[in-house]
Design an enzyme around this catalytic site. Structure first.
Site, PDB file in Angstrom:
ATOM      1  CE  LYS A  93      -3.851   1.819   2.794  1.00 55.90           C
ATOM      2  NZ  LYS A  93      -4.727   1.522   3.953  1.00 55.90           N
TER       3      LYS A  93
ATOM      4  CB  SER B 259      -8.060   3.387   3.168  1.00 64.34           C
ATOM      5  OG  SER B 259      -7.264   2.771   4.146  1.00 64.34           O
TER       6      SER B 259
ATOM      7  CB  SER C 141      -8.132   0.540   6.172  1.00 66.79           C
ATOM      8  OG  SER C 141      -8.824   1.748   6.398  1.00 66.79           O
TER       9      SER C 141
END
Lengths: 477, 103, 483
Positions: C77, C152, C176
């Site tokens: 990420k 996210s 997330s």
């Protein structure tokens, strides 16, 4: 300046840079003289993803300072964020201790004139971090982050200081105490200690405190005194003309000795303090504190007491000798080797040694005359190997040539003549050469005694022991 | 709880974010909705309850005996070049910004 | 559409048996990644990865395969700092930010010999639950491109689901990683708070953030987690799990385990999710577990608590993005005030601005006690609810999200969006660990409305969590033991 109708109330906040090797939250070096932006890492640069890790020595020094200042320790204390935006504050917040600092409720004792003492209460001691530095040019402002993350302790006094002089004395006493303790280098030119002064005036007899104004960033004892004096004058003028003092933040221009308004307090800063989630609490145990208590050193006030009682020195002498940690340690080292009359050692250090050191801007720590050397010199004087007068010459040579007293005395053949036989021979020689003075003396001209003494001293190149000369001369004349 | 565009502007100032007038109206409305929903918390009895800031703070075994700290040792810093590498503006080895008056 | 050819452990076996090379695995991964069907990546590092792959093949030829992650293509990420490679947090403020250091996660996986394919797209600064808040565009769900991947860590989920990486490290602050895993038919793990170092992870909410791996199944996840679970001196809030990390999955069983079902969550999910929960319950019972009822009476306040505390911390953590020392700076600023205000205005998207202002408000004078402090106290009550629940069960089973993945680009009310995290947030607030898994194989099957459940374990019981999750997964999907 008449402020007889107003009572002054002063509270001081002092920021002290700790003398650790590395910064508080990262392993960058704490170095005053370093090329710009050369002691910076992702942590003190506040790069994304960086995290603070507490330097153990910061806790230890904070605890030592707390013990020396008679604080009550909070065995568990926490860190908090003080949020504000400023170019020298890269994180956009300062990690400090707002809600639960490491120590609360202490006191500092001031030594006033005539042996009088006054205790100033201390409200709190908290651990925090220093910011970077900015430099201003016409084309813009420049930021150097070397200083960002230098560990600080902030010590907040109660509003119990009553005059500008007292404030300067407080600042000096605090500085000396913490320097002797080894918690800070205590170098004011390098900004190791900075002081903010809160000053308010109220009518004598009034139960309420007046509105206070804060003078920020005073960096010398003199500036503290001068700034507060100026501020008291200003506030007195305002109040005596029926005006109101506004809550303002002030700066002091040390060159022009003027106070200037930096900002109106009302429009500042909601710091939005909240607990710092990135740093674990500080947890002290009894063992931790006991171990640190063992590291406590004798503080300057304690040394002065000891010098007065054990060494029978005056307050004045004790104060001069404790003007710096290095000098006090030098004196104590001399005494441990000399073991004679402390006043002798004190005089030589305060008068002769300090004169040379100050001229050369040299610290006692780096003195060309070591404590052992000075002790030896004092012993030579006491055992009458050399006279006091001679010793001064030897001392100067010791300083310049870095040789020991004994070596120089031998080298220069300066040993005093103490053999009665030798002195007797010298006296005989002088008497032989001066038959007229001899008969004049014997006929009642007593003053000629000095002539004979002088002649003997001249003949012996000053080396004859004066007391023995007197004694034997009396016998022979 | 009334979140007006004026209050929103003040919050934005504290957060150093510039808002247009339209934006302050938009964010005021958004914040108002969210904050109103938080009012349910006021009904919860939290008398004598200690706030929970970090799930590790209760576990002394992780920070007793200086465990959470590091020794006072110096390690190599970044080079000045690395420090300034992402800087928007640099002069004389320092970060350059608009002039400001020191407080 | 997924091209997920094999699991991590299957790839590992092939490498060991010399049936495939690292370079082949890498080229395969990039062939999918470069199609960019789902906008899963912000940066791709093909040349670097191929060079690294060749070196790794040489190392393997010389010394053999050292660990399960060696030679395995993976992605990060884009909040994990990578030395000399761009890290953006999907934000205009860090568009070209090049880190001088590797964070803990990047460094650890490099040491394991894993191959970095690229940096995954995300909701800006990890704030969002649909991955539509990115400066680089929304991430699409590989199971159905008309729907969101979740957020996210949407990019992380899409990358693994589409087959361009074998695992990704995302992050989980309030759900997330679990939410996108849930939407994309994958398995994910949110460690006990502190179990994985946050050093080098761009901070959103310091007391809640945890790096969280996502992979195809529990045993793949286990292999990744083992590498990451260790104490890091660079993060003082990082801990070593008591008992020293994860034990093997061998002999994992549900027999005699008490699984708690949360009474307060009943009736709060859509029929599809209800069905999944029922299926998981039955599978657990089939495996020998006992189902008990537990209560989390304050969990209904979790969303309010979270959306007060996390933005408050974020308002501090994002204050450093001011254009002074790095990141975006507005060139038109005529004075220092404009420099700050205009740079920051142009740096952040609307969701980030909203949360910064929310946090600023919650901490400000006059509101701190009623908002931030109050939330922190209710957080304590939620933690206590869990303590009580865990006294009568070993693990809690709960839904991950009320719904399955919804339409990309649809207009949504902020509060509705925040409610996506209703079941995931309480775990982060209390610092517990959780593994979220799908209740069937959505990736290869016909049913693309992915959903699943999460198993929650009490703080520090991550090892047991893995074992019981592995056992449950076996029951749910009829997988044979790989260990």
């Amino acid at each position: 300046m008449s402020n007889a109708q107003y009572e002054v109330t002063i509270g001081l906040e002092v920021h002290v840079q700790l003398s650790t090797k590395s910064k508080i939250w990262c392993s960058c070096a704490v170095k005053t003289m370093a090329q710009v932006n050369s002691t910076v890492c992702p942590v003190c640069l506040a790069m994304p993803g960086s995290l603070p890790v507490l330097n153990r020595a910061v806790v230890e020094k904070a605890v030592l300072a707390s013990l020396a200042l008679n604080f009550q320790l909070n065995y568990q204390s926490f860190f908090d964020r003080k949020n504000y935006f400023y170019p020298d504050l890269p994180k956009g917040y300062q990690i400090t201790q707002f809600f639960t600092p490491i120590a609360e409720k202490g006191f500092l004792e001031l030594e006033l004139e005539e042996g009088e003492k006054k205790k100033i209460s201390l409200e709190r001691l908290q651990i925090e971090e220093d910011t970077g530095k900015s430099q201003h040019a016409s084309t813009g402002s420049l930021i150097n982050l070397n200083r960002a993350g230098t560990p600080l302790i902030e010590i907040v006094s109660a509003p119990e200081i009553k005059s500008a002089q007292e404030a300067a004395l407080y600042f000096k006493t605090l500085c000396d105490t913490l320097t002797f303790l080894g918690v800070t280098e205590g170098n004011l030119q390098e900004g190791n200690l900075r002081c903010d002064a809160n000053v308010s005036l109220a009518e004598v007899g009034s139960k309420k405190l007046g509105t206070r104004r804060e003078i920020k960033n005073l960096n010398s004892f003199r500036n503290v005194e001068k700034a507060i004096e100026s501020e008291i004058k200003l506030q007195t003028e305002i109040l005596s003309q029926g005006g109101k003092v506004k809550q303002q933040t002030l700066g002091f221009d040390a060159n022009t000795l003027t106070i200037k308004v930096l900002r109106e307090k009302g429009e500042s800063s909601d710091y939005r303090y909240f607990p710092e989630p990135d740093v674990l609490p500080i947890l002290l145990t009894e063992d931790d504190v006991s171990a640190l208590k063992k590291k406590m050193v004798e503080l300057p006030s304690e040394k002065r007491e000891r010098y007065k009682s054990d060494f029978e020195l005056s307050q004045y002498d004790a104060s001069v000798l404790t003007q710096s940690k290095e000098l006090a340690l030098y004196f104590e080292e001399v005494m441990s080797l000399y073991k004679g009359k402390a006043k002798n050692a004190a005089n030589w250090i305060m008068v002769e040694l300090l004169r040379f050191l100050n001229e050369a801007n040299c610290s006692p720590k780096n003195s060309p005359i070591s404590p052992a050397n000075l002790a030896e010199l004092l012993l030579l004087i006491d055992s009458k190997v050399i006279s006091g007068k001679m010793a001064k010459d030897v001392f100067e040579k010791m300083y310049d040539e870095k040789k020991s007293a004994k070596a120089l005395v031998d080298e220069l053949g300066l040993s005093q003549i103490t053999s009665e036989e030798a002195i007797g021979k010298l006296i005989d020689e002088v008497i032989q050469k001066s038959p007229q003075q001899l008969s004049d003396y014997r006929n009642g001209k007593d003053r000629l005694f000095g002539f004979f003494v002088g002649q003997v001293m001249k003949l012996s190149q000053g080396k004859a022991n004066p007391d023995l000369v007197n004694k034997i001369l009396k016998e022979k004349l | 709880m009334k979140i007006t565009p004026e209050l929103t502007q003040k919050i934005a100032d504290l957060a150093q974010i510039q808002l247009t007038e339209d934006e302050s109206i938009y964010y005021a409305s958004e914040l108002a909705k969210i904050i109103t929903s938080f009012e349910e918390l006021s009904k919860v009895n939290t008398e004598g309850i200690d706030p929970l800031i970090n799930p590790l703070f209760d576990h002394k075994e992780f920070f007793a005996h200086y465990q959470g700290t590091r020794p006072d040792e110096v390690q190599e810093s970044l080079s000045t070049q690395q420090v300034l590498k992402n800087a928007p503006s640099v002069e004389s080895g320092q970060f350059k910004i608009n002039s400001f008056v020191e407080e | 559409m997924s091209t997920l050819k094999r699991s991590l452990l299957e790839a590992h076996a092939l490498l060991k048996e010399k049936k495939i090379s690292v370079q082949e695995l890498t080229r395969e991964a990039f062939s999918v990644a470069k199609l960019n069907e789902h906008n899963a990546y912000i940066s791709l590092f093909e040349d670097l990865a191929l060079a690294e792959a060749q070196k790794t093949d040489d190392l393997i030829a010389r010394d053999g395969v050292k660990g399960p992650l060696m030679g395995i293509p993976y992605s990060l990420k884009d909040i994990f700092l990578t030395e000399n490679l761009r890290t953006t947090a999907a934000s205009k403020s860090l568009l070209n930010f090049i880190s001088p250091y590797d964070g803990f996660v990047a460094k650890t996986l490099k040491e394991e010999g894993a191959l970095l394919v690229g940096k995954n797209n995300l909701d800006e600064f990890a704030m969002g639950s649909t991955n539509e808040n990115s400066a680089f565009g929304a991430v699409l769900n590989p199971l159905d491109k008309k729907t969101v991947a979740g957020g996210s860590s949407g990019g992380s989920a899409a990358a693994v689901a589409e087959g361009s990486s074998y695992f990704s490290i995302g992050s989980d602050t309030g759900g997330s990683i679990r939410l996108p895993a849930n939407f994309c038919g994958l398995t994910s793990y949110k460690p006990t708070y502190g179990a994985v170092s946050r050093f080098g992870q761009i901070a959103f909410s310091s007391g809640l953030d945890q790096a969280s791996p996502i992979a195809r199944d529990v045993s793949d996840l286990h292999a990744v987690a083992q590498a990451l679970l260790k104490k890091d001196p660079k993060d003082n809030t990082s801990i070593a799990l008591p008992g020293g990390g994860l034990s093997s999955l061998e002999g994992a069983s549900l027999k005699g385990k008490k699984i708690g079902i949360v009474k307060d969550y009943e009736g709060k999910v859509s029929p599809v999710v209800e069905e999944a929960l029922k299926k998981a319950k039955e599978a657990a019972q089939k495996g020998g577990a006992e189902i008990v009822e537990v209560e989390l009476p304050h969990a209904k306040y979790a969303v309010s608590v979270y959306y007060l505390m996390a933005p408050s911390e974020a308002s501090g953590n994002l204050a450093r993005y001011d254009g002074v020392h790095y990141g975006y700076r507005c060139q038109d600023a005529e004075n220092i005030e404009e420099l700050y205000k205009m740079s920051r205005a142009n740096s952040f998207g609307p969701e980030v601005k909203k949360r910064i202002m929310l946090g600023t408000f919650a901490l400000s004078v006059g509101y701190f006690d009623a908002f931030y402090q109050k939330a922190a106290k209710v957080r304590r009550l939620i933690q206590r609810d869990f303590q009580k629940a865990f006294s009568s069960c070993d693990f809690i089973m709960a839904p991950v999200c009320q719904n399955t993945a919804f339409e990309v680009g649809a207009k949504r009310e902020t509060l509705d969006l925040y409610m996506n995290d209703l079941f995931t947030i309480p775990v982060n607030l209390a610092g517990h660990s959780a593994i979220a898994m799908p209740t069937e194989d959505f990736i290869h099957g016909k049913n693309k409305k992915a959903t699943g459940i999460q198993l929650i374990a009490s703080q520090f019981h991550d090892s047991e969590l893995f074992k019981v999750s592995y056992a449950l997964e076996r029951e749910l999907q009829g997988k044979g033991s790989k260990v």
